[in-house]
Design an enzyme around this catalytic site. Structure first.
Site, PDB file in Angstrom:
ATOM      1  NE  ARG A   1      41.422  28.360 -35.611  1.00  0.00           N
ATOM      2  CZ  ARG A   1      42.655  28.297 -36.112  1.00  0.00           C
ATOM      3  NH1 ARG A   1      42.854  27.876 -37.340  1.00  0.00           N
ATOM      4  NH2 ARG A   1      43.667  28.663 -35.372  1.00  0.00           N
TER       5      ARG A   1
ATOM      6  CE  LYS B   1      20.979  21.751 -25.426  1.00  0.00           C
ATOM      7  NZ  LYS B   1      20.635  21.871 -24.002  1.00  0.00           N
TER       8      LYS B   1
ATOM      9  CE  LYS C   1      16.540  20.156 -28.652  1.00  0.00           C
ATOM     10  NZ  LYS C   1      17.140  19.255 -27.720  1.00  0.00           N
TER      11      LYS C   1
ATOM     12  CD  GLU D   1      20.257  25.572 -22.480  1.00  0.00           C
ATOM     13  OE1 GLU D   1      20.745  25.295 -21.421  1.00  0.00           O
ATOM     14  OE2 GLU D   1      20.092  24.769 -23.393  1.00  0.00           O
TER      15      GLU D   1
ATOM     16  CG  ASN E   1      17.335  22.973 -19.791  1.00  0.00           C
ATOM     17  OD1 ASN E   1      17.765  22.111 -20.559  1.00  0.00           O
ATOM     18  ND2 ASN E   1      17.840  24.179 -19.720  1.00  0.00           N
TER      19      ASN E   1
ATOM     20  CG  HIS F   1      16.630  17.918 -18.731  1.00  0.00           C
ATOM     21  ND1 HIS F   1      15.319  17.573 -18.979  1.00  0.00           N
ATOM     22  CD2 HIS F   1      17.368  17.302 -19.684  1.00  0.00           C
ATOM     23  CE1 HIS F   1      15.279  16.797 -20.048  1.00  0.00           C
ATOM     24  NE2 HIS F   1      16.504  16.615 -20.492  1.00  0.00           N
TER      25      HIS F   1
ATOM     26  CG  HIS G   1      21.656  17.436 -16.248  1.00  0.00           C
ATOM     27  ND1 HIS G   1      21.701  18.684 -16.799  1.00  0.00           N
ATOM     28  CD2 HIS G   1      21.368  16.592 -17.267  1.00  0.00           C
ATOM     29  CE1 HIS G   1      21.458  18.610 -18.097  1.00  0.00           C
ATOM     30  NE2 HIS G   1      21.243  17.350 -18.395  1.00  0.00           N
TER      31      HIS G   1
ATOM     32  CG  HIS H   1      19.367  11.916 -20.606  1.00  0.00           C
ATOM     33  ND1 HIS H   1      19.921  12.939 -19.846  1.00  0.00           N
ATOM     34  CD2 HIS H   1      18.494  12.508 -21.461  1.00  0.00           C
ATOM     35  CE1 HIS H   1      19.392  14.087 -20.245  1.00  0.00           C
ATOM     36  NE2 HIS H   1      18.524  13.854 -21.219  1.00  0.00           N
TER      37      HIS H   1
HETATM   38  P1  NAD Z   1      23.495   6.048 -26.242  1.00  0.00           P
HETATM   39  O1  NAD Z   1      24.009   6.843 -27.368  1.00  0.00           O
HETATM   40  O2  NAD Z   1      24.464   5.564 -25.216  1.00  0.00           O
HETATM   41  O3  NAD Z   1      22.718   4.780 -26.805  1.00  0.00           O
HETATM   42  C1  NAD Z   1      22.223   3.819 -25.910  1.00  0.00           C
HETATM   43  C2  NAD Z   1      22.708   2.421 -26.257  1.00  0.00           C
HETATM   44  O4  NAD Z   1      21.961   1.934 -27.362  1.00  0.00           O
HETATM   45  C3  NAD Z   1      24.162   2.340 -26.659  1.00  0.00           C
HETATM   46  O5  NAD Z   1      24.727   1.188 -26.106  1.00  0.00           O
HETATM   47  C4  NAD Z   1      24.109   2.230 -28.165  1.00  0.00           C
HETATM   48  O6  NAD Z   1      25.219   1.537 -28.673  1.00  0.00           O
HETATM   49  C5  NAD Z   1      22.845   1.449 -28.363  1.00  0.00           C
HETATM   50  N1  NAD Z   1      22.176   1.674 -29.637  1.00  0.00           N
HETATM   51  C6  NAD Z   1      22.142   2.823 -30.367  1.00  0.00           C
HETATM   52  N2  NAD Z   1      21.343   2.662 -31.421  1.00  0.00           N
HETATM   53  C7  NAD Z   1      20.884   1.385 -31.382  1.00  0.00           C
HETATM   54  C8  NAD Z   1      20.005   0.630 -32.222  1.00  0.00           C
HETATM   55  N3  NAD Z   1      19.411   1.166 -33.280  1.00  0.00           N
HETATM   56  N4  NAD Z   1      19.754  -0.677 -31.880  1.00  0.00           N
HETATM   57  C9  NAD Z   1      20.324  -1.214 -30.774  1.00  0.00           C
HETATM   58  N5  NAD Z   1      21.137  -0.544 -29.941  1.00  0.00           N
HETATM   59  C10 NAD Z   1      21.410   0.741 -30.243  1.00  0.00           C
HETATM   60  O7  NAD Z   1      22.360   6.805 -25.434  1.00  0.00           O
HETATM   61  P2  NAD Z   1      21.206   7.841 -25.854  1.00  0.00           P
HETATM   62  O8  NAD Z   1      20.162   7.604 -24.849  1.00  0.00           O
HETATM   63  O9  NAD Z   1      20.878   7.783 -27.274  1.00  0.00           O
HETATM   64  O10 NAD Z   1      21.898   9.259 -25.595  1.00  0.00           O
HETATM   65  C11 NAD Z   1      22.236   9.691 -24.292  1.00  0.00           C
HETATM   66  C12 NAD Z   1      23.108  10.920 -24.379  1.00  0.00           C
HETATM   67  O11 NAD Z   1      22.435  11.942 -25.118  1.00  0.00           O
HETATM   68  C13 NAD Z   1      23.447  11.509 -23.030  1.00  0.00           C
HETATM   69  O12 NAD Z   1      24.833  11.717 -22.929  1.00  0.00           O
HETATM   70  C14 NAD Z   1      22.735  12.844 -23.023  1.00  0.00           C
HETATM   71  O13 NAD Z   1      23.409  13.839 -22.261  1.00  0.00           O
HETATM   72  C15 NAD Z   1      22.723  13.181 -24.478  1.00  0.00           C
HETATM   73  N6  NAD Z   1      21.712  14.177 -24.842  1.00  0.00           N
HETATM   74  C16 NAD Z   1      22.098  15.244 -25.589  1.00  0.00           C
HETATM   75  C17 NAD Z   1      21.173  16.212 -25.942  1.00  0.00           C
HETATM   76  C18 NAD Z   1      21.586  17.372 -26.813  1.00  0.00           C
HETATM   77  O14 NAD Z   1      20.771  18.292 -27.012  1.00  0.00           O
HETATM   78  N7  NAD Z   1      22.773  17.382 -27.340  1.00  0.00           N
HETATM   79  C19 NAD Z   1      19.842  16.097 -25.530  1.00  0.00           C
HETATM   80  C20 NAD Z   1      19.489  14.993 -24.778  1.00  0.00           C
HETATM   81  C21 NAD Z   1      20.433  14.035 -24.433  1.00  0.00           C
END
Ligand code: NAD
Length: 343
Positions: A106, A128, A218, A228, A236, A239, A243, A254
Site C-alpha cells: 500500500r 503521475k 507543470k 488532472e 496534454n 498528446h 498517444h 513518445h
Molecule cells: P526510456 O525510459 O525508455 O529511455 C529511453 C532509452 O534511453 C532507454 O533505452 C534507456 O535505457 C536509455 N537511457 C536512459 N537514460 C540514459 C542515459 N543517461 N544514457 C544513455 N541511455 C539512457 O524513455 P523516456 O523517453 O525517458 O520515457 C518514456 C516514457 O515516459 C513513456 O512510457 C511515457 O509514457 C512516459 N511519460 C510519463 C510521464 C508522466 O507524467 N508520468 C510524462 C511523459 C512521459
C-alpha cells in the site's frame, strides 16, 4: 543543495550534480534501486552499492507483468514499508517503479534520479506513474509524488541523439504552453547547440522544470490541480493524437509522437481560427529544424479511431488543448465528430 522547486511540500526537484545532491536527500536506512540494463551498464559501480531490481527496455515492458516482477523481487529482497525505493532511469523506469513503489504494501516511499531529457522535464515531474494495458497507454497508475526528483544534465551526455531530441519536443511543448522565451530558445539555437552547450541545455531544463516552466507549466499546475482537471490538461498539448500515434506506430517514441501531435493540433487550431498561420508556421519550423519528421506515421483517420478509445475521452466529449499563440493555449471540450472534422 536547495531544491529548485518543491511540489506541494511533498516532492523536491533538484537540478544539478547527482553526487552533490543524492547523499543529502536519501533517507537513512535501507535503499533498493529499480533501474534498467542500460543504466546498469553505464553506472554499474554506483548501482552495485544497492540491492537492485532491473527491468527490461522499451515501452513494451511498461506492463502489470513488470510491476508484478518488481513486487516479487521486493518480497525476495525483504523490502518493507521502511525501505526507500530509488528509481534510476528514464520515463519507463520512473513510471513503472513509481507505480510499483506506490502500491507495494500500500505504498513505500520513493525518489527518482531522472536520466533522460524527457524524464527530467516531464515524466519524473508531477507525480503521475503507471503502466499500459493491452497497449493502451497509462491505463493503470496512481498520482503519488516521489520524495525527490534529481535532474543532472550531465547524465544526458550518454543519451542517444534520438532520445535527446525526443526530450527537446517536451521542452518545446512546455514553451508553447506557457513560456514564450523558452520557445524562442529553439528559434535561435540548433539541436547540436543544445547537445554541446551544457549551459544552454541547463537553462532549457531549468526553465522547463523550474520557475517559469515548472511553476507555470507543470509543477504549479500540479500544485493547484493534482488530479488532472482544468489547467493541468494543458500539459496534454499534442498528446491526444500523440498517444494514438504511439499506439499505431511501432517506430515512433513518445517525443517524436508528441512532435507530430503538436504539429497536427497546431494546424487544427488554425482551422478553428484559434491560432494564426504565422504562429503555426513557427511551431512547425522549430520542430522541423530539430529534425522531427512531422508526417503522421499512419493515416489520420486511423489515429482518430484510436483517439475515441483514449482515456481522455470523457462524457462523450474530448478535452482538446489548442495552442492559441506562442506561450498560450486553451482547453476546449469537443465532440469526437467535431474533432475529426478538423483533419
Ligand atoms: P526510456 O525510459 O525508455 O529511455 C529511453 C532509452 O534511453 C532507454 O533505452 C534507456 O535505457 C536509455 N537511457 C536512459 N537514460 C540514459 C542515459 N543517461 N544514457 C544513455 N541511455 C539512457 O524513455 P523516456 O523517453 O525517458 O520515457 C518514456 C516514457 O515516459 C513513456 O512510457 C511515457 O509514457 C512516459 N511519460 C510519463 C510521464 C508522466 O507524467 N508520468 C510524462 C511523459 C512521459
Amino acid at each position: 543543495m536547495k531544491p529548485a522547486f518543491n511540489v506541494r511540500q511533498q516532492s523536491e526537484i533538484f537540478i544539478g550534480p547527482l553526487a552533490d545532491i543524492l547523499s543529502g536527500v536519501l533517507p537513512e536506512g535501507r535503499v533498493v534501486v529499480v533501474s534498467d540494463s542500460t543504466i546498469d551498464r553505464l553506472y554499474h559501480s554506483v548501482l552495485a552499492q544497492y540491492d537492485t531490481v532491473l527491468i527490461g527496455l522499451g515501452e513494451s515492458v511498461k506492463t502489470m507483468q513488470t510491476v508484478e516482477m518488481i513486487y516479487r523481487r521486493f518480497i525476495e529482497l525483504g523490502v518493507d514499508r521502511s525501505t526507500f525505493v530509488l528509481a534510476v532511469g528514464g520515463g519507463i523506469v520512473t513510471d513503472v517503479a513509481g507505480f510499483a513503489a506506490s502500491t507495494y504494501m500500500r505504498g513505500v516511499k520513493f525518489g527518482f534520479v531522472s536520466t533522460t531529457l524527457l524524464g527530467q522535464v516531464d515524466a519524473s515531474v508531477g507525480g503521475k506513474n503507471g503502466v499500459n494495458v493491452d497497449g493502451y497507454k497509462n491505463m493503470a497508475g496512481t498520482f503519488t509524488q516521489p520524495q525527490f526528483v534529481i535532474c543532472d544534465p550531465a547524465l544526458l551526455r550518454t543519451l542517444p541523439e534520438r532520445e535527446f531530441r525526443a526530450g527537446l519536443a517536451e521542452i518545446v511543448k512546455a514553451g508553447l504552453i506557457a513560456d514564450r522565451e523558452l520557445f524562442g530558445l529553439f528559434e535561435s539555437h540548433s539541436l547540436e547547440e543544445f547537445r554541446r552547450d551544457r549551459a544552454l541545455l541547463g537553462e532549457a531544463v531549468m526553465r522547463a522544470v523550474k520557475v517559469k516552466a515548472a511553476i507555470r507549466v507543470k509543477a504549479d499546475i500540479v500544485e493547484r490541480d493534482e488530479r488532472e482537471s482544468g489547467d493541468r490538461r494543458k500539459l496534454n498539448l499534442g498528446h491526444t493524437l500523440a498517444h494514438a500515434i504511439e499506439k499505431a506506430s511501432n517506430r515512433m517514441n513518445h517525443g517524436e509522437a508528441v512532435a507530430v501531435g503538436t504539429a497536427l493540433i497546431a494546424g487544427a487550431a488554425v482551422k478553428l481560427g484559434a491560432l494564426t498561420q504565422a504562429d503555426c508556421d513557427r511551431i512547425v519550423n522549430v520542430l522541423t529544424a530539430l529534425g522531427f519528421d512531422l508526417t503522421p506515421p499512419v493515416e489520420v483517420k486511423r489515429l482518430l479511431k484510436e483517439v475515441g478509445k483514449d482515456k481522455k475521452n470523457e462524457d462523450g466529449m474530448l478535452r482538446i488543448v489548442l495552442p492559441v499563440g506562442i506561450g498560450d493555449c486553451e482547453v476546449r471540450p469537443m465532440t469526437m465528430d467535431a474533432f475529426a472534422a478538423l483533419f
